[in-house]
Design a protein around this motif. Structure first.
Motif, PDB file in Angstrom:
ATOM      1  N   ARG A   1     -27.987  -1.016   1.047  1.00  0.00           N
ATOM      2  CA  ARG A   1     -27.123  -2.088   0.567  1.00  0.00           C
ATOM      3  C   ARG A   1     -25.403  -1.575   0.384  1.00  0.00           C
ATOM      4  O   ARG A   1     -24.622  -2.229   0.859  1.00  0.00           O
ATOM      5  N   ARG A   2     -25.347  -0.541  -0.381  1.00  0.00           N
ATOM      6  CA  ARG A   2     -23.991  -0.172  -0.641  1.00  0.00           C
ATOM      7  C   ARG A   2     -23.442   0.545   0.719  1.00  0.00           C
ATOM      8  O   ARG A   2     -22.325   0.198   0.838  1.00  0.00           O
TER       9      ARG A   2
ATOM     10  N   ASP B   1     -32.167  -8.314   5.495  1.00  0.00           N
ATOM     11  CA  ASP B   1     -33.383  -7.690   5.752  1.00  0.00           C
ATOM     12  C   ASP B   1     -34.698  -8.346   5.548  1.00  0.00           C
ATOM     13  O   ASP B   1     -34.669  -9.205   4.730  1.00  0.00           O
TER      14      ASP B   1
ATOM     15  N   THR C   1     -23.303  -9.037  -1.896  1.00  0.00           N
ATOM     16  CA  THR C   1     -24.597  -8.300  -1.892  1.00  0.00           C
ATOM     17  C   THR C   1     -25.588  -8.882  -2.566  1.00  0.00           C
ATOM     18  O   THR C   1     -25.308  -9.715  -3.630  1.00  0.00           O
TER      19      THR C   1
ATOM     20  N   ALA D   1     -30.057  -8.409  -3.565  1.00  0.00           N
ATOM     21  CA  ALA D   1     -31.167  -7.594  -3.510  1.00  0.00           C
ATOM     22  C   ALA D   1     -32.597  -8.014  -3.256  1.00  0.00           C
ATOM     23  O   ALA D   1     -33.404  -7.579  -3.194  1.00  0.00           O
TER      24      ALA D   1
ATOM     25  N   VAL E   1     -24.670  -9.160   2.487  1.00  0.00           N
ATOM     26  CA  VAL E   1     -25.956  -8.250   2.999  1.00  0.00           C
ATOM     27  C   VAL E   1     -27.059  -8.405   1.882  1.00  0.00           C
ATOM     28  O   VAL E   1     -27.016  -8.517   0.633  1.00  0.00           O
ATOM     29  N   VAL E   2     -28.264  -8.745   2.357  1.00  0.00           N
ATOM     30  CA  VAL E   2     -29.408  -9.019   1.774  1.00  0.00           C
ATOM     31  C   VAL E   2     -30.474  -7.761   1.966  1.00  0.00           C
ATOM     32  O   VAL E   2     -30.862  -7.653   2.994  1.00  0.00           O
ATOM     33  N   GLU E   3     -30.436  -6.729   1.108  1.00  0.00           N
ATOM     34  CA  GLU E   3     -31.093  -5.619   1.314  1.00  0.00           C
ATOM     35  C   GLU E   3     -31.769  -5.288  -0.028  1.00  0.00           C
ATOM     36  O   GLU E   3     -30.784  -4.941  -0.870  1.00  0.00           O
ATOM     37  N   ASP E   4     -32.818  -4.798  -0.125  1.00  0.00           N
ATOM     38  CA  ASP E   4     -33.280  -4.258  -1.464  1.00  0.00           C
ATOM     39  C   ASP E   4     -33.169  -2.835  -1.699  1.00  0.00           C
ATOM     40  O   ASP E   4     -33.161  -2.535  -2.795  1.00  0.00           O
TER      41      ASP E   4
END
Length: 221
Positions: A13-14, A51, A29, A31, A5-8
């Motif tokens: 993300r969690r 993302d 994960t 960020a 999961v690539v999410e800032d």
């Protein structure tokens, strides 16, 4: 599956990681884009949820970097709902595109569908002047390379899993575009017509991509 999961956004993300683990997946994960690229090389994920709005590299830059060396399935997340943004991401190599805000069940269904497509071993097809290698995403006609978009590859892959057999329109739409698209039959007409122009010797009289009117499509080797 091992899903990166690539999410800032730390909350999203969690949340995504928790939902994936509840489905039985291993959630990794990142960020930012550079961490994501490093994780893809070192942690060997099976699928990436990416993302587009990242703080360092853009999601598109990450996607293009990945496509330079891997066919790892990538599901793009974005708040951009314009069709041009979707087309751009898909043409850059995304396997699917999910617009924020989204339902978690829909995203998990798309993860499952992308995982199924990645796990299926589709043999190389050679028939007449046409050669299609879905695993490598390479197609040639009369020895010349043919460029196909991710959705065109998706359609071919589903049809090639069942050579000579009818695949219903709703099943094709569900597999390639995801849940909620089963009524968008205009997508199939458009993409199949484009595939015929690229792959058939005579698109007006196709030998391989056959339409069963009102029912579905089949690939005739």
């Amino acid at each position: 599956m091992r899903v990166l999961v690539v999410e800032d956004d730390p909350v999203l993300r969690r949340t995504l990681a928790i939902a994936l683990r509840a489905e039985g997946h291993t959630a990794l994960t990142a960020a930012d884009g550079r961490t994501a690229l490093q994780a893809c090389r070192e942690d060997d994920p099976d699928l990436v949820v990416l993302d587009l709005g990242l703080p360092d590299l853009s999601g598109v830059e990450v996607l293009r970097s990945l496509r330079a060396w891997t066919r790892l399935p990538v599901i793009v997340l974005s708040a951009r709902a314009e069709s041009s943004d979707k087309v751009g991401a898909l043409d850059d190599g995304a396997d699917d595109y999910v617009t924020k805000p989204f339902g978690m069940e829909e995203l998990l269904a798309r993860v499952r569908a992308a995982g199924r497509r990645a796990d299926v071993d589709v043999p190389v097809l050679e028939t007449g002047s046409l050669r299609i290698d879905v695993g490598e995403r390479r197609a040639t006609r009369d020895g010349a390379p043919v460029r196909l978009t991710p959705h065109e590859w998706g359609l071919l892959e589903v049809l090639l899993r069942a050579p000579g057999r009818l695949v219903a329109r709703a099943d094709l739409l569900h597999e390639v575009w995801g849940p909620g698209y089963e009524r968008e039959t205009n997508y199939l007409r458009t993409y199949v017509a484009t595939l015929r122009k690229k792959l058939e010797e005579d698109p007006a009289h196709p030998r391989h991509l056959i339409t069963e009117p009102g029912i579905g499509y089949r690939f005739e080797p």
